[in-house]
Design an enzyme around this catalytic site. Structure first.
Site, PDB file in Angstrom:
ATOM      1  N   SER A 102      -5.701   3.864   4.318  1.00 49.04           N
ATOM      2  CA  SER A 102      -5.290   2.926   3.272  1.00 49.04           C
ATOM      3  C   SER A 102      -6.496   2.448   2.478  1.00 49.04           C
ATOM      4  CB  SER A 102      -4.530   1.730   3.870  1.00 49.04           C
ATOM      5  OG  SER A 102      -3.743   1.093   2.875  1.00 49.04           O
ATOM      6  N   LYS A 113       0.316   3.851  -2.754  1.00 55.68           N
ATOM      7  CA  LYS A 113      -0.709   4.897  -2.702  1.00 55.68           C
ATOM      8  C   LYS A 113      -0.089   6.292  -2.647  1.00 55.68           C
ATOM      9  CE  LYS A 113      -4.490   2.245  -0.543  1.00 55.68           C
ATOM     10  NZ  LYS A 113      -3.926   0.916  -0.308  1.00 55.68           N
ATOM     11  N   SER A 147       0.786  -1.235   0.000  1.00 55.10           N
ATOM     12  CA  SER A 147       0.000   0.000   0.000  1.00 55.10           C
ATOM     13  C   SER A 147       0.820   1.288   0.000  1.00 55.10           C
ATOM     14  CB  SER A 147      -0.959   0.013   1.199  1.00 55.10           C
ATOM     15  OG  SER A 147      -2.093  -0.766   0.923  1.00 55.10           O
TER      16      SER A 147
END
Length: 509
Positions: free
Chosen positions: A344, A161, A158
């Site tokens: 997230s 991102k 993640s």
């Protein structure tokens, strides 16, 4: 290292971190950086962000000169609220001991040798497995002061991102909002103002559109139904046919990982991220047909407002003869990026990757989003060699980034030349306080990072990553990234990553 008062967090250090992150506005920082408005916004940065090429203007057109597609919105004359980073001319705010020295300038940059001594025992420990990579960058200069395999491409999970949000902010600007629109298809023999034959709910790609009674700042499907019903009734339409349009996105709605509680099908129309419970973040049961569900809910809301939907609600594509009846708009892109990073949020991440593609006039599918994300980051002069953005969320193991790319992204977001990127910093979870870091940094070995470390987490089976910013014990704002892709114990890996970031917080080196 810990020779400067052990693991105890200095008050001025927390204040410095808070000023950078947007948690608080220290008076010393305000005096140094000013001028500030009453809301804590740096007005010079706001004006500059509004004028930055690529963030939009009155026409809000693409680089090719064509209007942005459905779902786009012009950028307002002012950019979103931003706060100053610690940089040249903005020394770390201190109280008590060290205040006089801090007022004279920035704290010293950590040395590579000292960082090697402090970090490498943890990087080589068993918690991260073999081949963990790292990068530490001085945010004021963008210079890497420590690297270990920093140019090696790794699975980011993640932490990708950060790249997704940076690309979207750079091409759309922090004030961009995503539209959800209702249009009227004219009946045969159409006359101006006559009741339409059919209306179409057109998705612009806003995953935060909500069908819930309390919109909580999100675009509301109920509000859209109310405005639509009011307009229809003025035209004498009490019965209508309804269709929905998801054509803003291309390709399959299915993420490569398949049906998953971490992500709804990727479609241009959904309500509440397709969640089948009352949650707003984290894993949850998801609808396999979020666009149909949103349209069905819209039909119910129209009925509650006195407009009956006749027949089945079906998928269709609005024609170029359609006339807009009503629309609602998402929260500003700055808020979407912050929400994505703090929690997230995979649905927002995939939506923002596609918004980046739409802004370039490209197909809004996985391939188009990857291509335009890479191009957007390349235009910022970031080191994208070896990078892959197979998705926007980091759920796809085909993603690849380097530790150096992540720290470059963070340093660029801290630079005064790019105030439009500031939500990348302000959206990062705060160690021990918010988002995906709320339950971490609880042990004594990581306590120095509590409230000082701001970082994006990344977790897949066998993959643990952490990238963010920290104010060192000497008052230097550092960007860091640590990537490990061969871990066997996620708890041990997370603990090691937290200790690495806390070591930087306590570093007088």
């Amino acid at each position: 290292m810990s020779g400067r008062g052990g693991w105890r967090l200095k008050t001025w250090q927390f204040t410095a971190a808070a000023a950078v992150s947007g948690l608080a506005l220290a008076s010393a920082a305000a005096a140094a950086a000013g001028p500030w408005d009453s809301g804590g916004q740096r007005t010079a940065e706001s004006r500059r962000a509004a004028l930055t090429p690529g963030t939009g203007d009155g026409d809000h057109r693409t680089e090719a000169g064509s209007p942005l597609p459905a779902g786009s919105d012009p950028v307002a004359s002012e950019a979103a609220a931003v706060l100053t980073p610690l940089e040249a001319g903005a020394p770390a705010p201190r109280t008590g001991e060290g205040a006089r020295e801090a007022a004279a300038g920035r704290g010293p940059v950590p040395t590579a040798a000292a960082l090697k001594v402090a970090l490498e025992p943890l990087l080589k420990a068993g918690g991260l497995g073999p081949g963990a990579t790292a990068s530490v960058v001085d945010a004021a200069t963008g210079k890497e002061v420590y690297g270990r395999g920093a140019k090696t491409s790794m699975v980011p999970a993640s932490t990708v991102k950060i790249a997704t949000g940076t690309a979207a902010l750079s091409v759309l600007g922090p004030d961009h909002r995503i539209r959800t629109t209702v249009v009227a298809e004219p009946a045969p023999g159409y006359e101006d103002g006559a009741p339409p034959e059919q209306i179409v709910l057109v998705g612009g790609g806003d995953p935060t559109l909500t069908a819930r009674a309390d919109a909580e700042g999100n675009a509301s499907l109920r509000t859209l139904a109310r405005h639509t019903a009011d307009t229809l009734k003025k035209r004498g339409a009490r019965t209508i046919r309804l269709a929905y349009d998801t054509s803003a996105y291309s390709g399959s709605t299915r993420h490569p990982i398949g049906p998953n509680e971490n992500l709804a099908p990727v479609t241009a129309l959904m309500a509440d991220e397709g969640r089948l419970d009352t949650s707003t973040s984290g894993p949850a049961p998801r609808s396999p047909r979020p666009a149909q569900d949103a349209a069905d809910a819209f039909a119910r809301f129209l009925a509650e407002r006195g407009v009956k939907v006749e027949g089945a609600v079906r998928a269709a594509t609005a024609t170029d003869r359609a006339e807009k009846l009503a629309d609602v708009r998402s929260a500003p892109l700055s808020a979407l990026v912050e929400r994505m990073l703090t929690h997230s949020d995979n649905d927002i991440a995939e939506a923002l990757a596609r918004q980046t593609a739409l802004a370039a006039g490209a197909k809004a599918d996985f391939a188009g989003a990857e291509r335009e994300t890479r191009r957007a980051l390349g235009r910022l002069g970031l080191p994208v060699d070896g990078a892959r953005f197979a998705d926007g969320s980091g759920l796809d193991r085909a993603d690849r980034v380097t530790a150096r790319l992540l720290t470059s992204l963070l340093a660029r977001a801290a630079h005064t030349d790019h105030p439009e990127l500031r939500p990348i910093l302000t959206g990062l979870p705060v160690a021990g306080f918010s988002g995906t870091l709320a339950g971490r940094y609880t042990g004594p070995e990581a306590a120095a990072g509590t409230g000082v470390v701001r970082a994006k987490t990344g977790t897949l089976t066998g993959v643990n990553t952490l990238a963010g910013t920290v104010v060192s014990a000497d008052g230097r704002l550092l960007a860091f990234s640590f990537l490990a892709s061969a871990t066997t114990d996620p708890t041990a890996a997370q603990s090691t990553l937290d200790r690495l970031a806390s070591t930087l917080a306590d570093c007088g080196c």
